[in-house]
Design a protein around this motif. Structure first.
Motif, PDB file in Angstrom:
ATOM      1  N   ALA A 195      -9.304  -0.483   8.504  1.00  0.00           N
ATOM      2  CA  ALA A 195     -10.680  -0.877   8.190  1.00  0.00           C
ATOM      3  C   ALA A 195     -11.012  -0.623   6.729  1.00  0.00           C
ATOM      4  O   ALA A 195     -11.729  -1.408   6.095  1.00  0.00           O
ATOM      5  N   ALA A 196     -10.510   0.481   6.167  1.00  0.00           N
ATOM      6  CA  ALA A 196     -10.768   0.792   4.767  1.00  0.00           C
ATOM      7  C   ALA A 196      -9.896  -0.060   3.841  1.00  0.00           C
ATOM      8  O   ALA A 196     -10.339  -0.514   2.783  1.00  0.00           O
ATOM      9  N   LEU A 197      -8.651  -0.296   4.237  1.00  0.00           N
ATOM     10  CA  LEU A 197      -7.738  -1.074   3.404  1.00  0.00           C
ATOM     11  C   LEU A 197      -8.105  -2.560   3.387  1.00  0.00           C
ATOM     12  O   LEU A 197      -7.836  -3.258   2.412  1.00  0.00           O
ATOM     13  N   ALA A 198      -8.712  -3.040   4.482  1.00  0.00           N
ATOM     14  CA  ALA A 198      -9.032  -4.465   4.582  1.00  0.00           C
ATOM     15  C   ALA A 198      -9.931  -4.930   3.442  1.00  0.00           C
ATOM     16  O   ALA A 198      -9.827  -6.077   2.987  1.00  0.00           O
ATOM     17  N   ALA A 199     -10.808  -4.056   2.985  1.00  0.00           N
ATOM     18  CA  ALA A 199     -11.737  -4.440   1.918  1.00  0.00           C
ATOM     19  C   ALA A 199     -11.012  -4.805   0.620  1.00  0.00           C
ATOM     20  O   ALA A 199     -11.586  -5.480  -0.244  1.00  0.00           O
ATOM     21  N   GLU A 200      -9.752  -4.365   0.494  1.00  0.00           N
ATOM     22  CA  GLU A 200      -8.973  -4.658  -0.707  1.00  0.00           C
ATOM     23  C   GLU A 200      -8.027  -5.832  -0.511  1.00  0.00           C
ATOM     24  O   GLU A 200      -7.243  -6.158  -1.413  1.00  0.00           O
ATOM     25  N   LEU A 201      -8.085  -6.487   0.653  1.00  0.00           N
ATOM     26  CA  LEU A 201      -7.117  -7.535   0.982  1.00  0.00           C
ATOM     27  C   LEU A 201      -7.824  -8.872   1.178  1.00  0.00           C
ATOM     28  O   LEU A 201      -8.975  -8.921   1.631  1.00  0.00           O
ATOM     29  N   PRO A 202      -7.136  -9.978   0.888  1.00  0.00           N
ATOM     30  CA  PRO A 202      -7.798 -11.295   0.889  1.00  0.00           C
ATOM     31  C   PRO A 202      -7.727 -12.042   2.216  1.00  0.00           C
ATOM     32  O   PRO A 202      -7.821 -13.265   2.231  1.00  0.00           O
ATOM     33  N   TYR A 203      -7.575 -11.331   3.326  1.00  0.00           N
ATOM     34  CA  TYR A 203      -7.489 -11.991   4.630  1.00  0.00           C
ATOM     35  C   TYR A 203      -8.006 -11.027   5.698  1.00  0.00           C
ATOM     36  O   TYR A 203      -8.112  -9.814   5.465  1.00  0.00           O
TER      37      TYR A 203
ATOM     38  N   VAL B 186       0.861  -1.190   0.000  1.00  0.00           N
ATOM     39  CA  VAL B 186       0.000   0.000   0.000  1.00  0.00           C
ATOM     40  C   VAL B 186       0.894   1.236   0.000  1.00  0.00           C
ATOM     41  O   VAL B 186       1.784   1.378   0.847  1.00  0.00           O
ATOM     42  N   LEU B 187       0.665   2.137  -0.949  1.00  0.00           N
ATOM     43  CA  LEU B 187       1.417   3.380  -1.033  1.00  0.00           C
ATOM     44  C   LEU B 187       0.608   4.480  -0.359  1.00  0.00           C
ATOM     45  O   LEU B 187      -0.489   4.806  -0.805  1.00  0.00           O
ATOM     46  N   VAL B 188       1.146   5.035   0.702  1.00  0.00           N
ATOM     47  CA  VAL B 188       0.471   6.120   1.423  1.00  0.00           C
ATOM     48  C   VAL B 188       1.101   7.423   0.946  1.00  0.00           C
ATOM     49  O   VAL B 188       2.238   7.737   1.297  1.00  0.00           O
ATOM     50  N   ARG B 189       0.374   8.164   0.138  1.00  0.00           N
ATOM     51  CA  ARG B 189       0.946   9.325  -0.541  1.00  0.00           C
ATOM     52  C   ARG B 189       0.910  10.585   0.326  1.00  0.00           C
ATOM     53  O   ARG B 189       0.264  10.640   1.366  1.00  0.00           O
ATOM     54  N   SER B 190       1.650  11.580  -0.150  1.00  0.00           N
ATOM     55  CA  SER B 190       1.671  12.922   0.469  1.00  0.00           C
ATOM     56  C   SER B 190       2.109  12.873   1.926  1.00  0.00           C
ATOM     57  O   SER B 190       1.539  13.542   2.781  1.00  0.00           O
ATOM     58  N   ARG B 191       3.144  12.096   2.210  1.00  0.00           N
ATOM     59  CA  ARG B 191       3.685  12.012   3.561  1.00  0.00           C
ATOM     60  C   ARG B 191       5.038  12.743   3.584  1.00  0.00           C
ATOM     61  O   ARG B 191       5.880  12.534   2.717  1.00  0.00           O
ATOM     62  N   THR B 192       5.214  13.570   4.601  1.00  0.00           N
ATOM     63  CA  THR B 192       6.402  14.409   4.685  1.00  0.00           C
ATOM     64  C   THR B 192       7.362  13.890   5.739  1.00  0.00           C
ATOM     65  O   THR B 192       6.984  13.679   6.892  1.00  0.00           O
TER      66      THR B 192
ATOM     67  N   SER C  52      -9.610   9.925   5.194  1.00  0.00           N
ATOM     68  CA  SER C  52     -10.064  11.003   4.305  1.00  0.00           C
ATOM     69  C   SER C  52      -9.748  10.559   2.880  1.00  0.00           C
ATOM     70  O   SER C  52      -8.635  10.140   2.588  1.00  0.00           O
ATOM     71  N   GLY C  53     -10.717  10.634   2.012  1.00  0.00           N
ATOM     72  CA  GLY C  53     -10.524  10.121   0.668  1.00  0.00           C
ATOM     73  C   GLY C  53     -10.797   8.623   0.619  1.00  0.00           C
ATOM     74  O   GLY C  53     -11.316   8.030   1.561  1.00  0.00           O
ATOM     75  N   SER C  54     -10.420   8.000  -0.470  1.00  0.00           N
ATOM     76  CA  SER C  54     -10.732   6.584  -0.677  1.00  0.00           C
ATOM     77  C   SER C  54      -9.458   5.818  -0.986  1.00  0.00           C
ATOM     78  O   SER C  54      -8.398   6.387  -1.252  1.00  0.00           O
ATOM     79  N   VAL C  55      -9.593   4.489  -0.944  1.00  0.00           N
ATOM     80  CA  VAL C  55      -8.503   3.600  -1.338  1.00  0.00           C
ATOM     81  C   VAL C  55      -8.663   3.313  -2.822  1.00  0.00           C
ATOM     82  O   VAL C  55      -9.739   2.921  -3.284  1.00  0.00           O
ATOM     83  N   THR C  56      -7.604   3.515  -3.583  1.00  0.00           N
ATOM     84  CA  THR C  56      -7.664   3.319  -5.037  1.00  0.00           C
ATOM     85  C   THR C  56      -6.533   2.398  -5.484  1.00  0.00           C
ATOM     86  O   THR C  56      -5.595   2.123  -4.726  1.00  0.00           O
ATOM     87  N   ARG C  57      -6.642   1.928  -6.719  1.00  0.00           N
ATOM     88  CA  ARG C  57      -5.555   1.173  -7.335  1.00  0.00           C
ATOM     89  C   ARG C  57      -5.055   1.953  -8.545  1.00  0.00           C
ATOM     90  O   ARG C  57      -5.847   2.389  -9.385  1.00  0.00           O
ATOM     91  N   ARG C  58      -3.732   2.120  -8.599  1.00  0.00           N
ATOM     92  CA  ARG C  58      -3.117   2.815  -9.731  1.00  0.00           C
ATOM     93  C   ARG C  58      -1.922   1.979 -10.187  1.00  0.00           C
ATOM     94  O   ARG C  58      -1.014   1.718  -9.410  1.00  0.00           O
ATOM     95  N   ASP C  59      -1.977   1.585 -11.434  1.00  0.00           N
ATOM     96  CA  ASP C  59      -0.912   0.726 -11.991  1.00  0.00           C
ATOM     97  C   ASP C  59      -0.708  -0.520 -11.141  1.00  0.00           C
ATOM     98  O   ASP C  59       0.424  -0.967 -10.893  1.00  0.00           O
ATOM     99  N   GLY C  60      -1.825  -1.076 -10.643  1.00  0.00           N
ATOM    100  CA  GLY C  60      -1.762  -2.306  -9.882  1.00  0.00           C
ATOM    101  C   GLY C  60      -1.399  -2.149  -8.424  1.00  0.00           C
ATOM    102  O   GLY C  60      -1.352  -3.145  -7.691  1.00  0.00           O
ATOM    103  N   LYS C  61      -1.138  -0.915  -7.958  1.00  0.00           N
ATOM    104  CA  LYS C  61      -0.738  -0.673  -6.576  1.00  0.00           C
ATOM    105  C   LYS C  61      -1.868   0.006  -5.808  1.00  0.00           C
ATOM    106  O   LYS C  61      -2.530   0.919  -6.328  1.00  0.00           O
ATOM    107  N   LEU C  62      -2.087  -0.440  -4.581  1.00  0.00           N
ATOM    108  CA  LEU C  62      -3.055   0.229  -3.718  1.00  0.00           C
ATOM    109  C   LEU C  62      -2.487   1.561  -3.261  1.00  0.00           C
ATOM    110  O   LEU C  62      -1.308   1.650  -2.874  1.00  0.00           O
ATOM    111  N   GLU C  63      -3.303   2.598  -3.279  1.00  0.00           N
ATOM    112  CA  GLU C  63      -2.902   3.921  -2.809  1.00  0.00           C
ATOM    113  C   GLU C  63      -3.957   4.472  -1.858  1.00  0.00           C
ATOM    114  O   GLU C  63      -5.148   4.223  -2.020  1.00  0.00           O
TER     115      GLU C  63
END
Length: 265
Positions: A181-189, A95-101, A163-174
């Motif tokens: 809880a939000a990321l779990a919906a994209e994972l198989p366990y 999972v790529l967590v963007r906009s982190r400083t 804030s915002g949603s979980v998306t897939r870009r070029d096969g990677k979760l972002e």
């Protein structure tokens, strides 16, 4: 001389002053509570540096009941506790967590699910990497996770407010926030409700990662607000007394003509 304080107008002034002072005292009490909460967080951060890590399962409890669900967040009192867990990284679901400083640079934090022996997973924040060529949102080159069994040690963290949603870009979760809880919906366990901020790993982590700094809470700012609000409350009460005193002096009868204060030698 102070009978005017019993008039409706002055009784209204008094009631307004008392309400304002009470509100300011309560605001001070709220900031005092925040001071204690933040001080407790800082104490847990300091204690984690010396305490022996505990097994993750002792603090997080159960994961989600079924694949694609997350368990409850860990109790607030357990956050920043040093924990350890052993499993296998699922690099296919990084999972790529963007906009982190970090160090004044904007990039990505990389979360990789660590699949445990019971089939559940915990999200491990492996660290920060710079963005790829093309700007702050360009997908980075993600260092490969070790294969085989891995033991991680890190700090247990509460989920962030989504804030915002979980998306897939070029096969990677972002995502923008770390919310199991939000990321779990994209994972198989099933997924645990908290996540682990990595500090140590066996085998060793890739040196391309920059460690996420652990910052103490600014509890003294809340302590300053406590003093500020309580001083304001005292000033409101003092101000009413001062104005009432001025009013009373203005209402005092003038001396009779021909009289003067005697000076006693």
């Amino acid at each position: 001389m102070y009978r005017f304080l019993l008039t409706p107008r002055w009784l209204g002034y008094l009631a307004l002053t008392l309400v304002a002072a009470a509100v300011m005292v309560q605001l001070g009490n709220w900031q005092l509570d925040r001071y204690h909460q933040r001080s407790a967080v800082n104490d847990r951060i300091d204690a984690a540096a010396t305490h022996t890590p505990v097994e993750l399962s002792q603090l997080t409890g159960v994961a989600g009941a079924t694949p694609g669900t997350a368990g409850p967040p860990p109790p607030e009192s357990t956050t920043w506790t040093r924990v350890t867990a052993t499993g296998r990284y699922d690099s296919g679901n990084d999972v790529l967590v963007r906009s982190r400083t970090v160090n004044s640079r904007v990039g990505f934090e990389i979360l990789t699910p660590l699949v445990l022996a019971d089939g559940s997973a915990v999200l491990v924040d492996r660290g920060w990497v710079p963005p790829g060529d093309g700007g702050a949102n360009a997908q980075p080159q993600v260092p490969a996770a070790p294969t085989g069994e891995v033991t991680v040690t890190g700090l247990l963290r509460q989920p962030e407010r989504m804030s915002g949603s979980v998306t897939r870009r070029d096969g990677k979760l972002e995502t923008r926030r770390i919310a199991p809880a939000a990321l779990a919906a994209e994972l198989p366990y099933p997924v645990h409700g908290g996540y682990v901020l990595l500090q140590e790993q066996e085998p060793a982590a890739d040196p391309a990662f920059v460690a996420i700094p652990v910052r103490h809470e600014n509890s003294w700012q809340n302590g300053g607000y406590v003093v500020q609000w309580w001083i304001f409350a005292a000033m409101a009460l003092f101000g009413f007394g001062w104005v009432a005193r001025r009013e009373a002096l203005g209402r005092r009868p003038a001396p009779a003509p021909g009289t003067a204060d005697r000076v006693v030698p």
